[in-house]
Write a protein that holds these residues in place. Structure first.
Motif, PDB file in Angstrom:
ATOM      1  N   ASP A 147       0.813  -1.228   0.000  1.00 34.73           N
ATOM      2  CA  ASP A 147       0.000   0.000   0.000  1.00 34.73           C
ATOM      3  C   ASP A 147       0.843   1.274   0.000  1.00 34.73           C
ATOM      4  O   ASP A 147       0.321   2.364   0.247  1.00 34.73           O
ATOM      5  N   ALA A 148       2.144   1.148  -0.274  1.00 41.30           N
ATOM      6  CA  ALA A 148       3.006   2.330  -0.332  1.00 41.30           C
ATOM      7  C   ALA A 148       2.853   3.029  -1.678  1.00 41.30           C
ATOM      8  O   ALA A 148       2.468   2.419  -2.677  1.00 41.30           O
ATOM      9  N   HIS A 149       3.165   4.315  -1.705  1.00 39.17           N
ATOM     10  CA  HIS A 149       3.162   5.074  -2.955  1.00 39.17           C
ATOM     11  C   HIS A 149       4.517   5.009  -3.644  1.00 39.17           C
ATOM     12  O   HIS A 149       4.595   5.101  -4.867  1.00 39.17           O
ATOM     13  N   GLY A 150       5.576   4.870  -2.849  1.00 38.15           N
ATOM     14  CA  GLY A 150       6.904   4.880  -3.442  1.00 38.15           C
ATOM     15  C   GLY A 150       7.913   4.109  -2.612  1.00 38.15           C
ATOM     16  O   GLY A 150       7.697   3.828  -1.432  1.00 38.15           O
ATOM     17  N   ILE A 151       9.027   3.766  -3.254  1.00 39.51           N
ATOM     18  CA  ILE A 151      10.122   3.048  -2.612  1.00 39.51           C
ATOM     19  C   ILE A 151      11.396   3.868  -2.783  1.00 39.51           C
ATOM     20  O   ILE A 151      11.704   4.313  -3.894  1.00 39.51           O
ATOM     21  N   CYS A 152      12.123   4.082  -1.702  1.00 40.42           N
ATOM     22  CA  CYS A 152      13.421   4.756  -1.766  1.00 40.42           C
ATOM     23  C   CYS A 152      14.511   3.742  -1.417  1.00 40.42           C
ATOM     24  O   CYS A 152      14.498   3.174  -0.326  1.00 40.42           O
ATOM     25  N   PHE A 197      12.563   5.339  -6.214  1.00 34.93           N
ATOM     26  CA  PHE A 197      13.696   6.265  -6.225  1.00 34.93           C
ATOM     27  C   PHE A 197      14.933   5.444  -5.887  1.00 34.93           C
ATOM     28  O   PHE A 197      15.104   4.985  -4.755  1.00 34.93           O
ATOM     29  N   ASP A 198      15.761   5.216  -6.878  1.00 34.03           N
ATOM     30  CA  ASP A 198      16.957   4.399  -6.701  1.00 34.03           C
ATOM     31  C   ASP A 198      18.151   5.312  -6.452  1.00 34.03           C
ATOM     32  O   ASP A 198      18.751   5.850  -7.385  1.00 34.03           O
ATOM     33  N   VAL A 206      19.169  -1.214  -9.104  1.00 36.72           N
ATOM     34  CA  VAL A 206      18.131  -1.994  -9.775  1.00 36.72           C
ATOM     35  C   VAL A 206      18.115  -1.666 -11.264  1.00 36.72           C
ATOM     36  O   VAL A 206      18.622  -0.624 -11.695  1.00 36.72           O
ATOM     37  N   ASP A 207      17.532  -2.543 -12.034  1.00 37.36           N
ATOM     38  CA  ASP A 207      17.411  -2.348 -13.481  1.00 37.36           C
ATOM     39  C   ASP A 207      16.176  -1.481 -13.736  1.00 37.36           C
ATOM     40  O   ASP A 207      15.044  -1.966 -13.691  1.00 37.36           O
ATOM     41  N   SER A 208      16.402  -0.205 -13.989  1.00 38.02           N
ATOM     42  CA  SER A 208      15.286   0.729 -14.115  1.00 38.02           C
ATOM     43  C   SER A 208      14.369   0.380 -15.277  1.00 38.02           C
ATOM     44  O   SER A 208      13.141   0.541 -15.188  1.00 38.02           O
ATOM     45  N   TYR A 214      12.993   6.814 -10.778  1.00 37.61           N
ATOM     46  CA  TYR A 214      13.913   7.950 -10.743  1.00 37.61           C
ATOM     47  C   TYR A 214      15.249   7.421 -10.235  1.00 37.61           C
ATOM     48  O   TYR A 214      15.347   6.971  -9.091  1.00 37.61           O
ATOM     49  N   SER A 215      16.267   7.446 -11.079  1.00 41.92           N
ATOM     50  CA  SER A 215      17.588   6.940 -10.710  1.00 41.92           C
ATOM     51  C   SER A 215      18.598   8.075 -10.726  1.00 41.92           C
ATOM     52  O   SER A 215      18.587   8.930 -11.623  1.00 41.92           O
TER      53      SER A 215
END
Length: 271
Positions: free
Chosen positions: A203-208, A235-236, A241-243, A254-255
């Motif tokens: 349920d998250a909007h984003g991952i940092c 946000f890497d 990770v392989d964007s 976003y890398s």
């Protein structure tokens, strides 16, 4: 509005703001075709046309700070509409917003549509303080803009017909303004800790990604994507990770040191 005290004021004999003619209009229409309520989800679910009027202050931090508009409230409103909508909706932006805001909001609604069709329209206000009621009932122009598609061209006509009926009958009929305010830090839990990456991203909007741990390279990102809110962001910060593979899954990525994701380039807050 989600603020009970504000709704109570609008339902009282003493309105929270003064505008010539407003008191008479509210008292004449309130309880008939003009309602003030903080049961936002119920009314959004029932409505065919939703007018969104929320604050769009200037950003105070991050990219565009001091110049770009902060669309946090608009994004929150869009996510809530997508969550509770059970039928097709026409969503009309009334706030003062940058160019391409409608396109950005459309992306959020589309990513969370669950098969529901949303048409996004822009209907800017031309009201002046002190003459707002007069300007509303006797507008010198009404602008309604949408996509140049069959559905997009139909939506403004539906909205215009409703406005014309309202003005002709000398009444208000847009009765459920959506105004979202951020929760106070003292009333919400700001940080939680979990040892499971899948539980953390649910349920998250984003991952940092802030460290170069090998664990991040082997996670099942399709499983993670399916459990997140949409659109889902990554946000890497370490380029681990392989964007491109993540974008194929559906993530907006976003890398550090790499070109902006195509989705991000169209966001007005980035411009």
């Amino acid at each position: 509005d989600i603020t009970k005290s504000r709704i109570d004021a609008w339902n009282s004999d003493t309105l929270p703001i003064y505008e010539p003619g407003l008191d008479e209009v509210v008292k004449q229409c309130r309880g008939k075709n003009l309602f003030f309520s903080n049961d936002i989800e119920k009314h959004v679910s029932e409505a065919d046309i939703i007018f969104v009027s929320v604050n769009t202050p200037t950003k105070t931090r991050g990219l565009g700070a001091g110049k770009a508009a902060d669309l946090t409230y608009w994004e929150s409103a869009a996510r809530m509409i997508a969550d509770v909508a059970k039928s097709d909706k026409i969503v009309v932006e009334k706030s003062t917003v940058p160019v391409k805001t409608a396109e950005a909001i459309e992306k959020i609604l589309t990513h969370n549509s669950n098969g529901i069709n949303f048409q996004i329209l822009s209907n800017p206000e031309f009201l002046a303080e002190g003459t707002a009621i007069q300007d509303l009932f006797n507008p010198d122009r009404v602008l309604i803009g949408g996509r140049e598609t069959p559905e997009g061209q139909k939506a403004p006509q539906v909205t215009e017909d409703q406005i014309q009926r309202d003005l002709a009958m000398n009444k208000f009929d847009w009765d459920h303004p959506v105004h979202l305010q951020p929760m106070s830090p003292t009333t919400t839990k700001q940080v939680s800790v979990t040892w499971d990456a899948y539980e953390a991203t649910k349920d998250a909007h984003g991952i940092c990604i802030m460290t170069e741990w090998d664990e991040f390279k082997t996670l099942d990102y399709k499983k993670i994507y399916d459990s997140m809110q949409k659109p889902a962001f990554v946000f890497d910060g370490r380029n681990v990770v392989d964007s491109e593979k993540l974008r194929e899954i559906g993530f907006i990525v976003y890398s550090i040191g790499k070109p902006l994701d195509g989705w991000l380039k169209d966001m007005p807050a980035v411009a």
